[in-house]
Design a protein around this motif. Structure first.
Motif, PDB file in Angstrom:
ATOM      1  N   TYR A  88      75.777  23.783  38.698  1.00 40.20           N
ATOM      2  CA  TYR A  88      75.653  24.204  40.227  1.00 40.20           C
ATOM      3  C   TYR A  88      75.298  25.551  40.457  1.00 40.20           C
ATOM      4  CZ  TYR A  88      76.399  25.314  45.199  1.00 40.20           C
ATOM      5  OH  TYR A  88      76.390  25.786  46.389  1.00 40.20           O
ATOM      6  N   HIS A 146      70.571  20.596  48.684  1.00 38.81           N
ATOM      7  CA  HIS A 146      70.789  19.892  49.967  1.00 38.81           C
ATOM      8  C   HIS A 146      71.560  18.641  49.692  1.00 38.81           C
ATOM      9  CE1 HIS A 146      67.658  22.417  51.598  1.00 38.81           C
ATOM     10  NE2 HIS A 146      68.307  22.489  52.747  1.00 38.81           N
ATOM     11  N   LEU A 193      57.748  20.214  59.469  1.00 35.20           N
ATOM     12  CA  LEU A 193      58.928  20.958  58.704  1.00 35.20           C
ATOM     13  C   LEU A 193      59.042  22.227  59.674  1.00 35.20           C
ATOM     14  CD1 LEU A 193      60.018  20.862  55.826  1.00 35.20           C
ATOM     15  CD2 LEU A 193      57.961  22.482  55.184  1.00 35.20           C
ATOM     16  N   ASN A 196      61.707  20.895  62.103  1.00 32.16           N
ATOM     17  CA  ASN A 196      62.911  20.514  61.384  1.00 32.16           C
ATOM     18  C   ASN A 196      63.762  21.769  61.100  1.00 32.16           C
ATOM     19  OD1 ASN A 196      64.695  18.851  59.651  1.00 32.16           O
ATOM     20  ND2 ASN A 196      62.929  17.482  60.001  1.00 32.16           N
ATOM     21  N   HIS A 204      67.139  29.397  56.311  1.00 37.99           N
ATOM     22  CA  HIS A 204      66.316  28.435  57.245  1.00 37.99           C
ATOM     23  C   HIS A 204      65.307  28.915  58.088  1.00 37.99           C
ATOM     24  CE1 HIS A 204      69.462  25.419  55.819  1.00 37.99           C
ATOM     25  NE2 HIS A 204      68.313  24.971  55.349  1.00 37.99           N
ATOM     26  N   PHE A 244      62.293  30.699  56.234  1.00 39.56           N
ATOM     27  CA  PHE A 244      61.591  29.730  55.798  1.00 39.56           C
ATOM     28  C   PHE A 244      60.476  29.398  56.882  1.00 39.56           C
ATOM     29  CE2 PHE A 244      60.275  25.584  54.018  1.00 39.56           C
ATOM     30  CZ  PHE A 244      59.515  26.150  52.697  1.00 39.56           C
ATOM     31  N   LYS A 302      82.383  25.181  51.461  1.00 34.63           N
ATOM     32  CA  LYS A 302      81.510  24.364  50.274  1.00 34.63           C
ATOM     33  C   LYS A 302      82.744  24.088  49.295  1.00 34.63           C
ATOM     34  CE  LYS A 302      77.398  26.520  49.935  1.00 34.63           C
ATOM     35  NZ  LYS A 302      76.547  27.491  49.393  1.00 34.63           N
TER      36      LYS A 302
END
Ligand code: HEM
Lengths: 264, 403
Positions: free
Chosen positions: A172, A222, B63, B66, B140, B143, B385
């Motif tokens: 990863y 993702h 896109l 989104n 995001h 982008f 995470k």
């Protein structure tokens, strides 16, 4: 001085063989020897690269041979850095074969030193191509570690085994590094294209395949957020995505010529 | 998120199609390359211009929508998550136990790793990279902006290609004068160089700028960006009318018939960069070269009294046909320039977006927000995470202590 190149290739080969035997027989000492051999090969490879840079009076990354050599060099360096960080022999399970295989590919490319063509004389050259070598190396090592992961699973290790957790995490992290660098490659390439040809993006095959690779890894990142995409699936993904990386690296030049054709 | 991923997958499929099927060619070429049936399919689906088809543009718009959702709309949630982490860590119970020695070792380890601390009742919260929560937002957003600003740049820029002979001046749309003072293919050492020396003058502001441009080094002047795009080499001939003494030098860029009376004259066919003379005297012409024409050869037909005679002529050769004397001169290399008009604000915006994307990704990957609740009895790790690497490092540090 090409002898340095072939010496590095032979030493990488020896390192790969010793390491494979070490992994197969479960002998850590052999893997240690392989690491020292990798270091030796890396020193020779660095000397060759530096010599070539001095003779050519430029960064030696201007054609397919030099780029492949840079790719292999980056794989060796990343492997050594990973080992320095984790202090475990298995982390080199992928870097050594990748360095050897990519350098073998380089050996089949035309080696002569050519003057840098005007289109490549740019301040963006080093950043664009330098990040590409490291990005591809990170992706290739992650793919190699994917193979290692699956081999270890087959050998009977559980997915919760620390070694496999570490391998999964390493795959990863390498993909994150590769992705960040590939982003730099694409963005610096766009700035460079605008300086050279006035267009940021021309859907040239090399650009398009770099974008395909980038999106593929974005999808992967993702999917990984969802837990079930960790472990075995991640390993398979890392392996399959490397095919796309290799196509972008070598296949496009041979099969889909475009603005980047000078890279052949 | 899955819808977004499906859109990205469609972009991949379009890109594969766009790179494997040659784009923007004539219908006939598709028939010749792929056969009639396949050509029909390609043309009806618009696969001959994938990236400008309405459905590809529709995918890009979806896109963008989104991305708006996963950046701007999600921002309040991201802010809440960022704030909640420390709060959660402050009230969490330990889920890994610690001995006194391990406690000491862990706190030293976390300090060495650069964690900040905050007291929360009985427990200490070690935290790091809280700003990393915004990495995904920035990525995001960048982008999204990249797609929008990129589209604006494409729509607003205009591009004109032109060739200008050295010494000539052209007038641009707003009256700006562009003069090519000189052009060279090779530098002093004989290496390929393709450099034009240009002067641009805006008659309204009287601003003048002279600069050399070459590949990778365009020149900015007002709204214009001038690129060294291509080059060519034109033949040059001096034509003298022997009756009235009038003379003119003209460039030869394509085949043409030069005549005064419509009957006698010179038919120019081609210019070759050089030739090789064999031992037996035969001459082989070199048909193309990226370098300057060092031994140029003119391929012409002399037309006189109804007969045409093929001739190879060299600079300084003369030919008199009818009442006209033609003197061949050294050919002239000339640049093909690309003149682009751009809004520099958009350009800087695009650079800023690029930087934002790299920063966003670096935050996502290398600044993972992490908080660790440490009490006398144990610890618990909280993060946005999985923190496998950190967990393994902590385990290693703790077991090392025990050994
Ligand atoms: C178009 C549709 C997209 C959607 C719906 C989407 C959605 C998401 C969501 C929901 C997350 C999780 C955020 C979080 O946990 O804070 C995420 C993470 C992320 N996204 Fe996207 N995303 C899209 C496109 C992209 C693209 C094109 C990129 C490429 C630059 C990208 C890069 C990332 C990164 C780097 C992360 C963090 C992943 C990690 O840290 O492992 N996303 N995305």
């Amino acid at each position: 001085m090409d002898i340095l190149f072939f010496a590095a290739l032979i030493v990488y080969f020896a390192a790969a063989v010793i390491q494979l035997c070490g992994i197969a027989l479960g002998k850590n000492a052999w893997c240690r020897i392989a690491r020292w051999a990798l270091l030796g090969g890396f020193v020779l490879h660095t000397a060759f690269t530096a010599w070539r840079g001095v003779v050519a009076q430029r960064i030696p990354l201007a054609n397919q041979f030099e780029f492949a050599s840079g790719f292999a060099w980056s794989a060796a360096l990343l492997g050594l850095l990973l080992h320095r960080r984790l202090r475990q022999e298995w982390v080199l399970a992928a870097s050594i074969p990748v360095a050897f295989l990519v350098l073998s590919y380089a050996a089949f490319q035309p080696m002569e030193i050519k003057e840098l063509m005007p289109a490549l004389r740019s301040t963006w050259f080093a950043l664009h191509i330098g990040s590409a070598t490291f990005s591809y190396a990170a992706f290739a090592i992650s793919g190699g570690l994917g193979v290692y992961y699956l081999m270890q699973l087959k050998k009977g290790r559980a997915e919760t085994d620390v070694r496999l957790l570490q391998t999964d995490h390493m795959i990863y992290r390498l993909i994150c590094l590769g992705f960040l660098l590939l982003t730099v490659v694409i963005l610096s390439g766009a700035i460079w294209a605008e300086q050279a040809w006035s267009r940021w993006w021309s859907w040239d095959p090399k650009e398009t395949w770099a974008l395909i690779t980038w999106i593929l890894y974005a999808i992967f990142l993702h999917q990984r957020i969802r837990k079930k995409w960790q472990g075995k699936r991640m390993a398979w993904f890392a392996i399959i995505a490397v095919i796309c990386v290799l196509f972008t690296f070598a296949g496009v030049n041979k099969l889909l010529p475009g603005l980047h054709s000078y890279a052949v | 998120m899955q819808f977004g991923m499906a859109l990205l997958l469609i972009v991949i499929l379009c890109s594969v199609a766009g790179s494997l099927i040659v784009q923007q060619r004539s219908a006939m070429e598709y028939v010749t390359r792929y056969g009639e049936k396949q050509a029909d399919l390609i043309l009806s689906l618009g696969l001959d211009h994938v990236f400008s088809t309405p459905w590809f543009i529709a995918v890009m718009i979806l896109l963008c929508l989104n991305l708006t959702f996963c950046s701007i709309v999600r921002l309040p949630k991201t802010v809440r998550q960022a704030k909640a982490l420390l709060h959660r860590a402050g009230h969490a119970a330990a889920d890994h136990s610690l001995t006194d020695k391990q406690h000491e070792k862990l706190t030293a380890f976390l300090q060495q790793r650069g964690f900040s601390t905050r007291q929360s009742g009985e427990s200490t919260v070690y935290y790091k990279h809280l700003f990393g929560f915004y990495g995904s937002f920035l990525t995001h957003l960048s982008f999204l902006l990249l797609l929008i600003v990129g589209a604006l740049v494409m729509v607003t820029a205009t591009v004109t290609d032109t060739t200008v002979m050295p010494g000539d001046t052209i007038t641009l749309e707003d009256g700006t004068l562009l003069t090519v003072n000189a052009f060279r293919i090779e530098d002093e050492t004989g290496s390929l160089d393709y450099t034009s020396l240009l002067t641009l003058t805006n008659p309204n502001t009287q601003r003048t700028l002279s600069r050399e441009i070459r590949v990778n080094e365009p020149m900015n002047f007002g709204p214009y960006k001038v690129y060294q795009q291509t080059y060519g080499t034109a033949g040059k001939v001096l034509i003298e009318n022997l009756e009235n003494g009038a003379a003119e030098e003209i460039y030869l860029t394509e085949s043409c018939f030069l005549t005064l009376n419509g009957v006698d004259g010179l038919f120019y066919q081609a210019l070759y960069p050089g030739y090789v003379q064999e031992e037996d005297g035969t001459v082989t012409l070199i048909t193309s070269s990226s370098y300057a024409y060092h031994d140029p050869v003119y391929d012409v037909l002399s037309v006189a009294e109804g007969t045409m005679t093929p001739v190879l002529a060299f600079p300084e050769d003369e030919m008199t046909l009818g009442n006209v004397r033609f003197t061949f001169m050294e050919p002239a290399a000339y640049p093909g320039l690309r003149i682009k008009t751009i809004h520099s604000e958009l350009l800087y915006a695009l650079y800023a977006v690029f930087a934002l994307m790299v920063i966003g990704l670096a935050l996502c990957f290398f600044a993972v927000p992490t908080a660790i609740t440490v009490t006398r009895e144990g610890y618990a790790l909280h993060s946005s995470k999985p923190q496998t690497g950190l967990m393994i490092d902590i385990e290693a540090c703790l077991t090392q202590e025990e050994n």
